[in-house]
Design a protein around this motif. Sequence first.
Motif, PDB file in Angstrom:
ATOM      1  N   ASP A  53      33.874 122.763  24.477  1.00 17.80           N
ATOM      2  CA  ASP A  53      32.523 122.746  23.225  1.00 17.80           C
ATOM      3  C   ASP A  53      30.866 122.408  24.324  1.00 17.80           C
ATOM      4  OD1 ASP A  53      32.128 120.858  20.864  1.00 17.80           O
ATOM      5  OD2 ASP A  53      33.888 120.946  21.881  1.00 17.80           O
ATOM      6  N   ALA A  55      27.768 125.872  25.108  1.00 24.76           N
ATOM      7  CA  ALA A  55      26.660 125.713  25.063  1.00 24.76           C
ATOM      8  C   ALA A  55      26.749 126.470  26.517  1.00 24.76           C
ATOM      9  CB  ALA A  55      26.530 123.831  25.393  1.00 24.76           C
ATOM     10  N   GLN A  78      25.085 123.950  19.836  1.00 24.16           N
ATOM     11  CA  GLN A  78      25.703 125.146  20.023  1.00 24.16           C
ATOM     12  C   GLN A  78      25.014 126.415  19.369  1.00 24.16           C
ATOM     13  OE1 GLN A  78      27.902 122.150  20.566  1.00 24.16           O
ATOM     14  NE2 GLN A  78      28.605 121.758  22.503  1.00 24.16           N
TER      15      GLN A  78
END
Lengths: 86, 495, 238
Positions: free
Chosen positions: A51, A55, C131
């Motif tokens: 994750d 990002a 994201q």
Amino acid sequence: MLDVAFGLLLVLLVITALGAVLIRGYITSIIVLSVFSVVTTVIFAFLQAVDVAMAEAVIGAGLMTAIFVTAVSRTQKQRRGREERS
Amino acid sequence: MTHGPVLLVVAPLATAVICSVTSMAAKRATRYVLLTGLLVHAGLLVLVAVDATRTAGLIYLVGGWAAPAGIVLVVDRFAALFLVLLAIGEVALTLYTIGKQTVDRSGFAVLLALLATALSGVIVAGDLFNMFVFIELASVASIGLIALKRRDTGAASGFVYLVYASISGALFLIAVVVLYSSTGVLTIAEIGAVVHTMPPEAIAICSVCFIVSFGVKVGLVPLHFWQAPAYHAAGSTAAAFLSGVAMKVYLYAMVRLLWSGLDAVARVPAIAVVLTVAGLVNIVFGHLVALGERDLKRLLAYSSVAHVGYILLGLGSSAGMVAALMHIVMHSLMKTGLFFSCRPIIAHSGSSRISRLAGTARAQPVAFAAFVVAALAIVGIPPTGGFASKWFVSIAAYADYGVLPVLVVAVGTVISLLYYVRVSIAALAEAPPLRRRVPSTGRAGATALVVIASIAAATLILGPAMTRLEPTLRRAADSVVDRARYIDLVRGPTR
Amino acid sequence: MTFRRVYGGAIAAVAAAGLGYVLLSYAVTDGALLPVAARYVTDGVEDTAAINIVSGVLLDYRAFDTLGEATVILAVVAAVSALFSGSTRSPGGHGAGLLVQRSVSYLAGFFWLFPVYIIVNGHLSPGGGFQGGVSLAVLIVLLNVVFGTRVGSQRIGVNHLHWAESLSAGAFIAIGAVGIVQGGGFLANLSAGFPAGSPGAFISAGAIPLLNLVIGVKVASGLASIFYDLISSDGVVR
């Protein structure tokens, strides 16, 4: 083998970080900074933090580069304009 | 009111969202949404604070998750005091800005509501990382408010603050990392319960990180450079809120972490000395620079730097928490009063340079009178509240460190008397007849003058009334000095 | 100049050494999970019904932090757009050549797929609203670069972005308020009656997919509108 690859990545991280600070010329510096982000992404993925890796990839390598380049091109245009006026 | 603590954060956040919608759809309505939202928020703040002081304190589990896994919001007496301070600041600001164009400036409403969100979030946060998030939100909103008014100089000073705030945030984060990896929890009370197992040098490192991190925000001396340009660039209203309220909330967070979380002063005695020395340096340096300052708003900014010193002096003394709280309350009132009352004066002269203030006292008598009263209080002339709080700080410091801090406080008082007298003389002088008058833009409305006058009156009354206020403040101080109370409140007394 | 370089380098080296020392001596754990992390790993799926534990932590256990982080973006957008408001210059930029434009227009559909997939599968696989939202913003930037800012800002106007951002912020608060109404507290998930579903199914994990969606829209619109504010300014802060 994996340890060596990881170590190389860490060395690359330091090199790109130094490069981003030391290189003259904003655009080159920004590109090196985005390489730094890519290396960080790989390191995060290595550490199984997918994750965070994702990002870092989209922010560091994608968005930040775009915003920095825009900001630099805007301010350079202004500087050029000033020189023409004076 | 079971949901009180979380509503304190959600209500102003909803206000901010509605403001950002109305600023696109119905620009006129934004002002009323903001002012109503702030008044409602102030009411909630007072309700929750009263609720917390009636009981042992309030706990709110966000999402229903209990403390170490989830985020907990805590309101004890110490937090309740700052909630009330924030409420007073918001009410004063609301009444002061009614009918001013400041509110209509694009972005102002959203940023102010977000600053209120962030400050109440910092006060109620019972979780280290949650506190970090709200501190970041507070700095971003403050940067916006600083940069809004004069965009050229404002953007520059906002950028300087941005750089400082990033360093401050990074230091906070380092401390969070160290604390999390040594204790395995992020709840402040849980950290406080196991902090004795940490090596003292780790506690010292975290404490120093926190002190420097908040030192940037409140203006500890080598870290204060952003402050004067920022307050100068920001409007007086924003500056009053930043210096009068936001700075106090950062001090609250620092005390909460150093006392409830780290038990820093007891575990690492040198921390108390660090706080005291920093306080003394701030007093001397702040007053000296303010003495040489030619601009009224920059002068007030440096006076803020000096007065953080008095608060730190109180915090560094073993029995000084009550005194520090007194000075926090008093400085919050006095500085808000000074910034508010100097606004009509500056608007009349068209410049904040002290040399151009001539004639303003005659033109703005109410504002000038309030300015003088608040200045007397902040200098510390006997019947005012400023004298009382300085007195208590000096006594607390004398008990630990002898006569030196008392001397420094005395010298600081004389210097500050000098520069406020200088400002008053400049304002009382006859206006030079030939000078081209800048048309005065912001005529102070009646409500604004009432606000200014009542703040000035409060600084006067709180001097004799300080003995009445003292028990309340002492109980607030006890709830942070007596660490077990806070920790038991969050973890439950059973364990 | 060289003196400043040496001086700055020395400061940076000292700071790096200090930071490294602090982190190595006090922040290195032996690899065992810390108490709270262990709790998340053992009970996470049962508590949140999200098989991506990171999403479970970010949007359930610590959803309040995520709300705060999303609000930071709101504040940045408000500050940036206030700083640049009133710039008169319409965005220029002609975009890339014909070849690039054609090929990107064929590929655009696939480009949209990636962020959307990341957002809607946030509770099942790595990624999530944040994201995916940033990828969406990058995509908007890309379309502006390729097709020229004039075409780009006509397709997706800055006003639409501001609206999307405010509304999604409101939706985040509304989802949180369900917890207050239903019991369980602000931002409660399963305890507020959101359906758990069977963990691993597409429709599961209660409010987490909703929050992912809201955050995706909010982050994308916020970051893209910062980009728009930058390109529509003439470099002069006014």
